[in-house]
Design an enzyme around this catalytic site. Structure first.
Site, PDB file in Angstrom:
ATOM      1  CG  HIS A 213      69.707  28.509 -45.388  1.00  0.00           C
ATOM      2  ND1 HIS A 213      70.556  28.335 -46.459  1.00  0.00           N
ATOM      3  CD2 HIS A 213      69.903  27.431 -44.597  1.00  0.00           C
ATOM      4  CE1 HIS A 213      71.208  27.190 -46.322  1.00  0.00           C
ATOM      5  NE2 HIS A 213      70.820  26.624 -45.208  1.00  0.00           N
ATOM      6  CB  SER A 217      74.449  28.147 -38.288  1.00  0.00           C
ATOM      7  OG  SER A 217      74.115  27.202 -39.266  1.00  0.00           O
ATOM      8  CE  LYS A 241      83.503  21.154 -37.489  1.00  0.00           C
ATOM      9  NZ  LYS A 241      83.934  22.318 -36.734  1.00  0.00           N
ATOM     10  CG  ASP A 242      77.911  19.314 -42.391  1.00  0.00           C
ATOM     11  OD1 ASP A 242      78.201  19.416 -41.190  1.00  0.00           O
ATOM     12  OD2 ASP A 242      77.071  20.036 -42.957  1.00  0.00           O
ATOM     13  CD  GLU A 285      61.930  -0.181 -30.479  1.00  0.00           C
ATOM     14  OE1 GLU A 285      61.931  -1.090 -29.642  1.00  0.00           O
ATOM     15  OE2 GLU A 285      62.706  -0.144 -31.439  1.00  0.00           O
TER      16      GLU A 285
END
Lengths: 405, 188
Positions: A213, A217, A241-242, A285
């Site tokens: 922040h 972004s 959107k998220d 894994e």
């Protein structure tokens, strides 16, 4: 950036004394975000969602699990058979680890393609690498807890990596084990640390967000926002959107949990741990396979360990290896090719890590390992100098509106 | 009046210069004591992870090997890890003794690794990353040198448990042991 006016008198009263509502409004509501983010910018919030899912299911599992070599395996089976909805919660936790890694690896490749690690976001990137390391440690220790054959032998092989350290290696391994082999003391401490680490991850995620922040972004064009016309408020635009991305993610995740819950696991881990017999083919894994391939590619114990950790360490210094001033891969025709080659190389390493270490697989592992490091240490620094990048748009709005606005 | 003021300024300057050494001493001494104290607190917190007294106590085991025929091997558990006892055939002994030391990664004569040539007693822990090598049971892969083969990362050991091929850096370790009689061996 004026303080928001809250209508609710209680909220108002609290906010005056403890400005959490102003803070949330500032960081989650009005937070100006570039208006051209693609769905690749959903991955951060998805990773956060995965972390929350893991913590909630993990705390529930801890209520029913017994960290003792005589009871661990059975207590997990009890969760699967007898505890109400235990099967569901464990399958969510088990597959959640894989999906967390899927999202985080995509998040990292997004960052690699769009140059998200470049100034002024170097620390943001490095904190992300720290989170990756913590995730790996947490996932590894969590995998030991069911005390199956893969748990035991995975723990043995990975802790033995430290024995490669000259002089003090053996003492470090004994210290990690609390004995002369992976045993009850090892299980106890792994459980304690597996419970602790996610909260350490939460703390580093907070730092990651503070760093994010600070400058906001990045965006697919890789250019800085030039003013208000280039941004939109986070809420409702990116919250929705998220949220949509989260729904898609959860749909895929749920399909795995309900229809293929053991697809990503190993059947050997449903055999209780046996310290006298190693399974014929032990593999970690899937999310560790590329690093495992690097470990086995080097025909020297210490060398293998150093290269494996080096594969992550190199990410820390990435902002200083790629000095190209253009961030986004969109405007870097050569970089773009090498990015896809690198991605293919990582997938190849993952494939090779799951194969036995013999014959042609060894040769390929060595080539792929060499290319992994060549990409970071040779290709990226060279590209920063020789590449002719395409012209950048004047602003985020320009390519759309054709005007300055 | 002016004179006194000057004097007191000069005095305090002289004082602070004279005191600087004493102040540094106090700072350094305080920090040193803090470091010692922090170390003293950290030590038990770190050392608690080392093997506990009861773990250390379980450190020897006696085995009866009288029923072990030539060519057979048994695995016993010592300190939570497997120990291999192989009753070697004369051919295996000859093979182990005939090896040219220069050809070995971790050169060691067969003699240095045994007390009685027919009994090879070694830890069944691959020196690479700690898996248990195959080769104890009939039908298991014994590797290219007729000893043991580690399935994890492909290390081959010979009939003396010495590393011959693969990523392991050293020979399979020989644990401390003693023959209490012809048939009883004490490991640990």
């Amino acid at each position: 950036m004026a303080s928001p006016q809250f209508k609710n008198p209680l909220v108002k009263w609290i906010d005056h004394r403890l400005p959490v509502f102003s803070y949330m409004h500032h960081e989650l509501h009005e937070y100006p975000t570039p208006k051209n983010l693609s769905y690749l910018w959903n991955l951060g919030s998805l990773a956060g969602l995965a972390l929350v899912v893991m913590i909630i299911t993990g705390i529930i599992l801890a209520m029913h699990y017994t960290p003792h070599v005589d009871h661990a395996f059975d207590s997990v089976e009890r969760i699967m058979r007898d505890v109400n909805h235990g099967w569901l919660i464990r399958y969510i936790h088990m597959n959640g680890a894989s999906f967390f890694f899927i999202v985080v690896y995509l998040h990292i490749f997004r960052g690699l393609y769009y140059g998200s690690y470049k100034a002024p976001r170097e620390l943001l990137w490095m904190l992300g690498v720290v989170i990756l390391l913590l995730m790996m440690a947490t996932a590894f220790m969590g995998y030991v807890l069911p005390w199956g054959q893969m748990s035991f032998w995975g723990a043995t092989v990975i802790t033995n990596l430290f024995s490669a350290i000259p002089l003090i290696g053996e003492s470090i391994v004994t210290w990690l084990w609390g004995g002369f082999s992976v045993d009850n003391p090892t299980l106890g401490r792994f459980f304690a640390l597996h419970y602790l680490m996610p909260f350490v991850i939460v703390a580093v995620v907070m730092l990651h967000l503070i760093a994010l922040h600070r400058f906001g972004s990045g965006n697919p064009l890789g250019i800085d926002v030039s003013g208000q016309q280039d941004t939109i408020p986070f809420h409702p635009y990116y919250t929705s959107k998220d949220l949509f991305g989260a729904m898609v993610f959860l749909t895929i995740f749920a399909s795995a949990v309900f229809f293929y819950p053991n697809y990503l696991g190993h059947p050997d881990n449903y055999i209780p741990a046996n310290p006298l017999q190693t399974p014929a083919h032990i593999v970690p894994e899937w999310y560790f396979l590329p690093f495992y391939a690097i470990l086995r590619a080097i025909p020297d114990k210490l060398g293998g360990v150093l290269f494996m950790f080096g594969a992550i360490a190199v990410l820390f210094i990435l902002p200083w290896l790629d000095r190209a001033p253009v961030r986004s891969g969109r405007f870097r025709p050569l970089f773009k090719i090498f990015f896809w080659l690198f991605l293919a190389d990582c997938v190849l390493l993952g494939y090779l890590g799951g194969k036995p270490a013999e014959g042609v697989y060894v040769t390929w592992s060595r080539l792929a390992t060499a290319y992994y490091f060549v990409h970071f240490l040779l290709i990226l620094p060279l590209l920063s100098v020789v590449e002719n990048t395409r012209p950048l748009p004047a602003s985020i709005s320009m390519p759309v509106t054709k005007g300055g606005k | 009046m002016g004179n006194t003021a000057e004097k007191s300024v000069a005095n305090s300057v002289a004082n602070s210069v004279a005191n600087r050494g004493r102040r540094d001493f106090i700072v350094v001494a305080t920090n040193a004591m803090l470091a010692v104290g922090a170390g003293a607190v950290a030590y038990p917190l770190i050392d608690q992870m080392n093997p506990a007294a009861d773990t250390l106590a379980l450190s020897s085991v006696e085995v009866d090997i009288s029923s072990l025929e030539a060519g057979q091997a048994i695995t016993i558990k010592w300190r939570g890890k497997p120990v291999f006892i192989r009753h070697r055939t004369p051919a295996e002994i000859a093979e182990a003794e005939a090896v040219d030391l220069a050809a070995l990664r971790d050169p060691e004569t067969d003699m240095a690794r045994i007390q009685k040539p027919e009994y090879l007693i070694i830890q069944g822990i691959c020196t690479h990353l700690g898996c248990v090598p195959l080769g104890q049971k009939i039908g298991e892969v014994k590797g290219d040198w007729g000893g043991w083969f580690c399935p994890c990362h492909g290390s081959h050991y010979d009939t003396s448990g010495r590393i011959r091929k693969g990523p392991a850096p050293t020979n399979l370790e020989v644990p401390p042991y003693a023959f209490l009689s012809d048939s009883i061996v004490k490991i640990g």
